[in-house]
Write a protein that holds these residues in place. Structure first.
Motif, PDB file in Angstrom:
ATOM      1  N   ASN A 262       0.722  -1.210  -0.014  1.00 32.83           N
ATOM      2  CA  ASN A 262       0.021   0.055   0.051  1.00 32.83           C
ATOM      3  C   ASN A 262       0.809   1.346   0.067  1.00 32.83           C
ATOM      4  O   ASN A 262       1.982   1.369   0.608  1.00 32.83           O
ATOM      5  CB  ASN A 262      -0.755  -0.111   1.224  1.00 32.83           C
ATOM      6  N   PRO A 263       0.446   2.448  -0.420  1.00 34.81           N
ATOM      7  CA  PRO A 263      -0.659   2.417  -1.404  1.00 34.81           C
ATOM      8  C   PRO A 263      -0.618   2.436  -2.829  1.00 34.81           C
ATOM      9  O   PRO A 263       0.447   2.285  -3.212  1.00 34.81           O
ATOM     10  CB  PRO A 263      -1.181   4.098  -0.879  1.00 34.81           C
ATOM     11  N   ALA A 264      -1.605   2.427  -3.448  1.00 37.30           N
ATOM     12  CA  ALA A 264      -1.715   2.434  -4.964  1.00 37.30           C
ATOM     13  C   ALA A 264      -1.653   3.910  -5.223  1.00 37.30           C
ATOM     14  O   ALA A 264      -2.256   4.714  -4.714  1.00 37.30           O
ATOM     15  CB  ALA A 264      -2.976   1.867  -5.489  1.00 37.30           C
ATOM     16  N   LEU A 265      -1.022   4.143  -6.473  1.00 36.55           N
ATOM     17  CA  LEU A 265      -0.974   5.729  -6.906  1.00 36.55           C
ATOM     18  C   LEU A 265      -1.562   5.705  -8.205  1.00 36.55           C
ATOM     19  O   LEU A 265      -1.731   4.928  -8.987  1.00 36.55           O
ATOM     20  CB  LEU A 265       0.574   5.910  -7.271  1.00 36.55           C
ATOM     21  N   VAL A 266      -2.297   6.921  -8.310  1.00 34.97           N
ATOM     22  CA  VAL A 266      -3.132   7.189  -9.355  1.00 34.97           C
ATOM     23  C   VAL A 266      -2.208   7.210 -10.706  1.00 34.97           C
ATOM     24  O   VAL A 266      -1.130   8.023 -10.670  1.00 34.97           O
ATOM     25  CB  VAL A 266      -3.793   8.553  -9.206  1.00 34.97           C
ATOM     26  N   GLY A 267      -2.768   6.619 -11.787  1.00 38.02           N
ATOM     27  CA  GLY A 267      -1.966   6.449 -13.062  1.00 38.02           C
ATOM     28  C   GLY A 267      -1.285   5.353 -13.346  1.00 38.02           C
ATOM     29  O   GLY A 267      -1.045   4.873 -14.409  1.00 38.02           O
ATOM     30  N   GLU A 268      -0.892   4.673 -12.228  1.00 41.90           N
ATOM     31  CA  GLU A 268       0.180   3.520 -12.217  1.00 41.90           C
ATOM     32  C   GLU A 268      -0.865   2.104 -12.620  1.00 41.90           C
ATOM     33  O   GLU A 268      -1.892   2.105 -12.145  1.00 41.90           O
ATOM     34  CB  GLU A 268       1.175   3.319 -11.274  1.00 41.90           C
ATOM     35  N   THR A 269       0.037   1.101 -13.215  1.00 36.05           N
ATOM     36  CA  THR A 269      -0.896  -0.004 -12.923  1.00 36.05           C
ATOM     37  C   THR A 269      -0.339  -0.726 -11.973  1.00 36.05           C
ATOM     38  O   THR A 269       0.817  -1.358 -11.719  1.00 36.05           O
ATOM     39  CB  THR A 269      -0.141  -0.870 -14.436  1.00 36.05           C
ATOM     40  N   PHE A 270      -1.212  -0.904 -11.002  1.00 36.77           N
ATOM     41  CA  PHE A 270      -1.062  -1.496  -9.661  1.00 36.77           C
ATOM     42  C   PHE A 270      -1.046  -2.900  -9.723  1.00 36.77           C
ATOM     43  O   PHE A 270      -2.295  -3.678 -10.089  1.00 36.77           O
ATOM     44  CB  PHE A 270      -1.768  -0.827  -8.575  1.00 36.77           C
ATOM     45  N   VAL A 271      -0.134  -3.530  -9.216  1.00 36.60           N
ATOM     46  CA  VAL A 271      -0.136  -5.101  -9.259  1.00 36.60           C
ATOM     47  C   VAL A 271      -0.534  -5.580  -8.143  1.00 36.60           C
ATOM     48  O   VAL A 271       0.293  -5.385  -6.922  1.00 36.60           O
ATOM     49  CB  VAL A 271       1.098  -5.921  -9.968  1.00 36.60           C
ATOM     50  N   VAL A 272      -1.392  -6.593  -7.931  1.00 36.94           N
ATOM     51  CA  VAL A 272      -1.639  -7.244  -6.527  1.00 36.94           C
ATOM     52  C   VAL A 272      -1.339  -8.924  -7.034  1.00 36.94           C
ATOM     53  O   VAL A 272      -2.010  -9.373  -7.745  1.00 36.94           O
ATOM     54  CB  VAL A 272      -3.093  -7.106  -6.206  1.00 36.94           C
ATOM     55  N   GLU A 364      -4.112  -6.795 -12.277  1.00 37.86           N
ATOM     56  CA  GLU A 364      -3.709  -5.468 -12.570  1.00 37.86           C
ATOM     57  C   GLU A 364      -4.886  -4.284 -12.491  1.00 37.86           C
ATOM     58  O   GLU A 364      -5.766  -4.698 -13.289  1.00 37.86           O
ATOM     59  CB  GLU A 364      -3.149  -5.485 -14.126  1.00 37.86           C
ATOM     60  N   ILE A 365      -4.382  -3.294 -11.742  1.00 39.50           N
ATOM     61  CA  ILE A 365      -5.688  -2.404 -11.292  1.00 39.50           C
ATOM     62  C   ILE A 365      -5.002  -1.049 -11.387  1.00 39.50           C
ATOM     63  O   ILE A 365      -3.877  -0.805 -11.160  1.00 39.50           O
ATOM     64  CB  ILE A 365      -6.102  -2.744  -9.745  1.00 39.50           C
ATOM     65  N   LYS A 366      -6.038  -0.466 -12.046  1.00 43.24           N
ATOM     66  CA  LYS A 366      -5.442   1.123 -12.167  1.00 43.24           C
ATOM     67  C   LYS A 366      -6.175   2.161 -11.517  1.00 43.24           C
ATOM     68  O   LYS A 366      -7.658   2.017 -11.772  1.00 43.24           O
ATOM     69  CB  LYS A 366      -5.407   1.328 -13.826  1.00 43.24           C
ATOM     70  N   TRP A 367      -5.766   3.235 -11.123  1.00 38.97           N
ATOM     71  CA  TRP A 367      -6.431   4.111 -10.395  1.00 38.97           C
ATOM     72  C   TRP A 367      -6.515   5.250 -11.215  1.00 38.97           C
ATOM     73  O   TRP A 367      -5.456   5.721 -11.720  1.00 38.97           O
ATOM     74  CB  TRP A 367      -5.826   4.496  -9.034  1.00 38.97           C
ATOM     75  N   HIS A 368      -7.779   5.890 -11.695  1.00 39.41           N
ATOM     76  CA  HIS A 368      -7.697   7.036 -12.358  1.00 39.41           C
ATOM     77  C   HIS A 368      -8.037   8.161 -11.541  1.00 39.41           C
ATOM     78  O   HIS A 368      -7.401   9.399 -12.017  1.00 39.41           O
ATOM     79  CB  HIS A 368      -8.705   7.086 -13.390  1.00 39.41           C
ATOM     80  N   ARG A 369      -8.270   7.985 -10.376  1.00 37.18           N
ATOM     81  CA  ARG A 369      -8.567   9.135  -9.511  1.00 37.18           C
ATOM     82  C   ARG A 369      -8.374   8.533  -8.152  1.00 37.18           C
ATOM     83  O   ARG A 369      -8.544   7.489  -7.818  1.00 37.18           O
ATOM     84  CB  ARG A 369      -9.982   9.763  -9.567  1.00 37.18           C
ATOM     85  N   PRO A 370      -8.115   9.393  -6.749  1.00 33.22           N
ATOM     86  CA  PRO A 370      -7.906   8.730  -5.798  1.00 33.22           C
ATOM     87  C   PRO A 370      -9.045   8.245  -5.159  1.00 33.22           C
ATOM     88  O   PRO A 370     -10.053   9.020  -4.977  1.00 33.22           O
ATOM     89  CB  PRO A 370      -7.422  10.129  -4.899  1.00 33.22           C
ATOM     90  N   LYS A 371      -9.135   7.011  -4.532  1.00 37.86           N
ATOM     91  CA  LYS A 371     -10.233   6.527  -3.996  1.00 37.86           C
ATOM     92  C   LYS A 371      -9.689   5.191  -3.164  1.00 37.86           C
ATOM     93  O   LYS A 371      -8.587   4.418  -3.442  1.00 37.86           O
ATOM     94  CB  LYS A 371     -11.152   6.080  -4.883  1.00 37.86           C
TER      95      LYS A 371
END
Length: 672
Positions: A262-272, A364-371
């Protein structure tokens, strides 16, 4: 058993009503009581009391009747004392019409002529089922008559169902308990609605299951002490009786592991990373479900603009893919084909796993906005290849992931050093209202872009640039990178800033000129073994600016530094860019750090397309960073004043002549 009511401790007893001829009631009752099992009697002296045996008419609005075949709690007592199984109406032979000689013939024959039955119906106004005669004066004849009554007639109306029920309950008391093997196809609460027992081919008993908590005075249930273990994990449900039990799912012997930083960052391809390990169960028909839900209860992971077509900008968080690991063989290709991925939900099959095997994949998850998002992972599988689909084991895991803004970008425009244009849009602006930035046409301004690491993890800046939004913008405005911190994988710890310096030269007069967008490429400062990312692009559009032709431009001309006590020349240049004669007023204020020669206040005219120069000789009186005498230029035509900034009027004064040594080391110029 001694605590139970009599109707439960003794075999069922039939009840017979005797009506008429009261002098015979004692004889008949004594005879019936002596039978085995005994028969109770309800004696009525005459037919005027027959109404007590009539069936009561029930209120149609009353509570509904119980299920057929299920006995009420007081059913046994009522049929032992109040409700007769049969009614014996006694009449003297001379009371009814017909030939009295024919009544005597019934001793030798059980059949009675239909004429006698009709006569009795008319006289007694009853519907006769059986007619039996007996002689009361002869003892032997009387006993034979009573025996025949019991054997042939009354037994047809005795309580066969009650006797059978008693034998069943008595049999269960002798066994202590009855065991039934149930196989439930799914988990949840299993409720026993009723129990049906079949005796022979034509007899069936149905008993409705009832919780002891809802029963009032039936100690047969309350004193049951054969429960050795709870039938459910919920003690409250266990104490309510054996009517309802909880069918639990089999304990999974497969582990489901979610691992993410943690945390995930907006714009990146977050890998779990997700790993399934078979510890004791084999995995057949495995299915993995991934669901993303708003952690704060909003539910939706997208903006409420439902009317707009789908785009990445509408969804705050998006599940991009579920990628497996291992050798890409034929089975892996089949595995890829049955994936079902949506913006916030995904389903993927899991290959067959033997005990001790493991399988991994990457979400693979992507955040477009903070949430803040809750990630739910559910694995359903069958531990045996031959079991039905309903015999499945389910494992659930969840992980809360905070999506945060990695980098905040800010910017500011600066005029060229010690060069100040007169911009009329600034003069006409109203106080308290935010105005656009105004730039001078064909004048080079300085744009400083600041990128600040606002996350909790270290980052690396790969590049920082200004991208034009179109060909027209590139021709209307020239933007060049001129300096700043080198963006060569520059580390950026949390809270640290990265600055880029650009020169901006507008080439067209415009009230709304688009400069372009800041394009920052960054990545996480990863450790060995982390998932490498090629770089994340964060863009931020720069606001439009006003470009205008300045009528006057004021420049301050002085050396980069001064020496204490040594005079130097200070020039003020005023350039007229218009075709008009410009009248100006200027002044130079006194200062404790300097003395100068020349007028404090003066006025003059600047010819069209020409330059007006004012020169002063200044002597520094103090060392260090000092403010030059304050310069003020006023345009009479435009009623506007130009006051150079404090930074433009600052000079460093050395106490003595400095010595600068320039050396060469590793082919780099170093200023010491």
């Amino acid at each position: 058993m001694e605590n139970y009511p009599e109707e439960l401790r003794t075999p069922p007893i039939s009840l017979v009503s005797v009506v008429g001829c009261p002098e015979l009631h004692q004889t008949i009752s004594s005879f019936l009581h002596a039978e085995q099992p005994p028969i109770n009697t309800l004696a009525l002296p005459d037919f005027s009391k027959i109404s007590v045996l009539a069936k009561k008419h029930k209120d149609p609005l009353a509570s509904p009747q119980p299920v057929a075949g299920i006995l009420k709690r007081d059913w046994l007592m009522k049929h032992r004392t109040r409700v007769s199984a049969a009614v014996a109406a006694l009449f003297r032979a001379d009371y009814v019409t017909g030939d009295p000689a024919q009544w005597l013939q019934t001793n030798e024959s059980e059949d009675v002529s239909e004429d006698l039955k009709i006569a009795l119906r008319k006289r007694a106004e009853i519907d006769t089922k059986y007619l039996i005669t007996f002689l009361q004066n002869d003892a032997s004849e009387l006993r034979q008559s009573l025996t025949r009554v019991i054997r042939d007639k009354l037994s047809r109306y005795s309580e066969h169902p009650v006797s059978s029920l008693w034998r069943i309950r008595e049999s269960f008391d002798r066994m202590g308990s009855a065991t039934s093997l149930l196989l439930s196809g799914q988990s949840g609460k299993l409720e026993c609605l009723s129990i049906t027992a079949k005796i022979g081919k034509s007899f069936m008993i149905c008993c409705q299951a009832e919780s002891p908590a809802s029963m009032e005075e039936l100690p047969f249930w309350k004193f049951e002490d054969q429960v050795e273990t709870f039938p459910t994990k919920d003690p409250g449900l266990a104490y309510s009786g054996l009517k309802v039990i909880q069918v639990e799912e089999p304990e999974p012997q497969v582990d489901l592991i979610l691992g993410a930083s943690n945390p995930a960052l907006v714009g990146e391809t977050f890998v779990v990373p997700l790993t399934i390990i078979s510890n004791g169960h084999e995995v057949y028909s495995g299915e993995l479900k991934i669901n993303l839900v708003d952690a704060r209860g909003g539910g939706l992971l997208m903006s409420p603009r439902e009317a707009e077509p789908f785009s990445s900008g509408n969804h705050h968080v998006e599940l991009l893919s579920i990628s497996g690991t291992g050798v890409e063989d034929e089975s892996q290709t089949q595995f890829d084909n049955i994936r079902k991925i949506q913006q916030s939900f995904g389903v993927v099959s899991v290959p067959v796993l033997r005990v001790g095997d493991s399988w991994s994949c990457k979400l693979e998850i992507k955040w477009h906005r903070p949430k803040s998002v809750m990630l739910y992972a559910s694995l359903g599988y069958s531990p045996n290849s031959t079991e039905a689909a309903s015999q499945r084991v389910n494992i659930h895991r969840s992980l809360q992931i905070e999506g945060k803004i990695p980098i905040s970008i800010s910017h500011c425009f600066m005029m060229p050093f010690r060069r100040e244009p007169l911009l009329l849009s600034k003069v006409k602006s109203l106080p308290g209202i935010e105005q656009k930035v105004s730039l001078a046409l064909n004048e080079t301004s300085v744009l400083i872009v600041t990128a600040r690491n606002s996350s909790e993890v270290p980052l690396r800046v790969i590049s920082l640039s200004i991208r034009s939004d179109g060909d027209d913008d590139s021709r209307a405005c020239s933007v060049q990178h001129v300096g700043g911190i080198p963006a060569d994988d520059a580390p950026l710890v949390p809270g640290e800033e990265f600055k880029g310096i650009f020169s901006v030269t507008p080439k067209v007069d415009s009230p709304n000129l688009e400069v372009g967008s800041v394009c920052l490429v960054w990545k996480r400062d990863l450790k060995l073994g982390d998932f490498e990312d090629s770089g994340v692009v964060t863009e931020q559009k720069l606001p439009s600016v006003i470009v205008e032709q300045p009528p006057l431009i004021v420049s301050l001309d002085c050396p980069p530094h001064a020496i204490l006590g040594v005079p130097f020349l200070f020039h003020i240049r005023i350039h007229n860019r218009t075709n008009l004669l410009q009248e100006i007023k200027y002044s130079l204020g006194d200062c404790q750090s300097f003395v100068f020669s020349g007028p404090h206040d003066n006025a003059g005219f600047v010819l069209p397309k020409s330059e007006y120069i004012m020169s002063y000789k200044i002597v520094p009186l103090c060392s260090g960073s000092q403010q030059l005498p304050q310069v003020s230029i006023t345009s009479v035509r435009y009623s506007a004043a130009l006051n150079p900034s404090a930074a433009a009027a600052t000079i460093f004064v050395y106490p003595s002549e400095p010595e600068f040594i320039v050396g060469v080391k590793k082919q780099e110029s170093i200023l010491v």
